[in-house]
Motif scaffolding. Sequence first.
Motif, mmCIF file in Angstrom:
data_model
loop_
_atom_site.group_PDB
_atom_site.id
_atom_site.type_symbol
_atom_site.label_atom_id
_atom_site.label_comp_id
_atom_site.label_asym_id
_atom_site.label_seq_id
_atom_site.Cartn_x
_atom_site.Cartn_y
_atom_site.Cartn_z
ATOM 1 N N ILE A 132 0.715 -1.156 0.055
ATOM 2 C CA ILE A 132 -0.007 0.035 0.004
ATOM 3 C C ILE A 132 0.812 1.367 -0.013
ATOM 4 N N ALA A 133 2.122 1.022 0.102
ATOM 5 C CA ALA A 133 3.069 2.137 -0.089
ATOM 6 C C ALA A 133 3.556 2.578 -1.430
ATOM 7 N N THR A 134 3.902 3.825 -1.596
ATOM 8 C CA THR A 134 4.371 4.373 -3.026
ATOM 9 C C THR A 134 5.737 4.597 -3.115
ATOM 10 N N HIS A 135 6.298 4.872 -4.193
ATOM 11 C CA HIS A 135 7.697 5.164 -4.378
ATOM 12 C C HIS A 135 8.085 6.718 -3.598
ATOM 13 N N LYS A 136 6.974 7.541 -3.804
ATOM 14 C CA LYS A 136 6.949 8.968 -3.319
ATOM 15 C C LYS A 136 7.084 8.802 -1.734
ATOM 16 N N SER A 137 6.164 7.794 -0.970
ATOM 17 C CA SER A 137 6.307 7.759 0.241
ATOM 18 C C SER A 137 7.502 7.083 0.900
ATOM 19 N N TRP A 138 8.050 6.057 -0.067
ATOM 20 C CA TRP A 138 9.282 5.446 0.337
ATOM 21 C C TRP A 138 10.509 6.400 0.145
ATOM 22 N N GLU A 139 10.439 7.325 -0.607
ATOM 23 C CA GLU A 139 11.615 8.211 -0.621
ATOM 24 C C GLU A 139 11.290 9.563 0.453
ATOM 25 N N LYS A 140 10.402 9.488 0.751
ATOM 26 C CA LYS A 140 10.036 10.362 2.108
ATOM 27 C C LYS A 140 10.298 9.842 3.361
ATOM 28 N N ASP A 141 10.150 8.421 3.379
ATOM 29 C CA ASP A 141 10.720 7.649 4.616
ATOM 30 C C ASP A 141 12.467 7.838 4.613
ATOM 31 N N LEU A 142 12.995 7.708 3.541
ATOM 32 C CA LEU A 142 14.388 7.752 3.420
ATOM 33 C C LEU A 142 14.834 9.139 3.749
ATOM 34 N N LYS A 143 14.372 10.023 3.073
ATOM 35 C CA LYS A 143 14.711 11.498 3.602
ATOM 36 C C LYS A 143 14.462 12.021 5.062
ATOM 37 N N THR A 144 13.402 11.364 5.711
ATOM 38 C CA THR A 144 13.103 11.609 7.020
ATOM 39 C C THR A 144 14.236 10.843 7.851
ATOM 40 N N LEU A 145 14.655 9.771 7.751
ATOM 41 C CA LEU A 145 15.435 8.792 8.384
ATOM 42 C C LEU A 145 16.837 9.426 8.308
ATOM 43 N N VAL A 146 17.507 9.648 7.184
ATOM 44 C CA VAL A 146 18.763 10.266 7.128
ATOM 45 C C VAL A 146 18.830 11.678 7.741
ATOM 46 N N GLY A 147 17.801 12.291 8.120
ATOM 47 C CA GLY A 147 17.800 13.581 8.659
ATOM 48 C C GLY A 147 18.237 13.362 10.272
ATOM 49 N N PHE A 148 17.975 11.963 10.857
ATOM 50 C CA PHE A 148 18.276 11.736 12.052
ATOM 51 C C PHE A 148 19.682 11.313 12.161
#
Length: 345
Positions: A132-148
């Motif tokens: 149910i996830a999209t490529h856009k939401s996957w990229e958003k997860d990655l951006k959020t994660l590396v921010g930490f």
Amino acid sequence: MVEAICKEIELQDDYLNGAIIESIYFGGGTPSLLEENQLKTILKTIDRHHSISSEAEITFEANPDDISPSRLRMLFQNGINRLSVGIQTFDDEVLKWMNRAHNSREAFQSLEWIKQSEFNNFSLDLIYGIPIATHKSWEKDLKTLVGFEPPHISSYCLTIEPNTVFGRWQQKGKLNEASEDYASEQFYILTEFLRKFQYEHYEVSNFAKEGFHSKHNSSYWQQKPYLGLGPSAHSYDGKNRQFNISNNGKYLNALKTNEIPAELDILTTEDRINEYLMTSLRTAKGCNLLYLKNTLNYDLLRNAKPQIEQWKNSGLCILEDDILKLTLRGRLLADKLASDLFLVN
């Protein structure tokens, strides 16, 4: 259970043949249930029966909803020096679909607390290939994660196993697994994104900043002996495996009578070759043909040359200085490619 685990440590104190302990890992269940005195008891028991390196990596697995400033202080003060946190995604809709106990707010808060704590070594988990996830939401997860700025990231493709909630949904037609192409695209997004942020892709599912490879995971891939404790735990002494009974009651009862609740799995030479192929081909270091030849008396190039040549021609692997490594495209198929080389007992 803690008493039983400590009894098992005592009974198994010669399993590793006096080796210095380089890694201790609390995981494979819900270690966050441990109270401080219980954690201390287990660590003191390990220390009594084994020599622990002053540089040992001592990891504690936790979910975001397990974490608080006081909990982090307690863990650090008792010798835990690395955390492994199951974020999985920052998308609330996906978290709810996956039946996770935490929400995105708790995920963000837990990471803020970790960044403010004394822990400078922590690993965060993400899952891709979620239907149910999209490529856009996957990229958003990655951006959020590396921010930490996590020193280590583990990312796994969602797999649907029989006899699980997802498995039953799939059987009833309520769930369709993500296609291989879809999961592959997210794998490539993952690797390219983390490469730009200087994470080394040192194993198919693991990425690290320099100096932050997981000692614990690496020991499995390098065929080092290890001792597993507790119900369902597996151990490896360098030649054979053993696995503990999974039933909690039977595990506890066995240890009350000073019986080690484990079954021995005697590995054949073929088993050891197959396991080395499976683990080594998943890593950036690759499969050492000289190790196979000198340690296990197996000449991979002589026995599988047509297969390896086909992989090379298809851009799935490279062979240099007796090291066989999979390319990025090959790593996506690592388990399948390794199984193509397996010896049959």
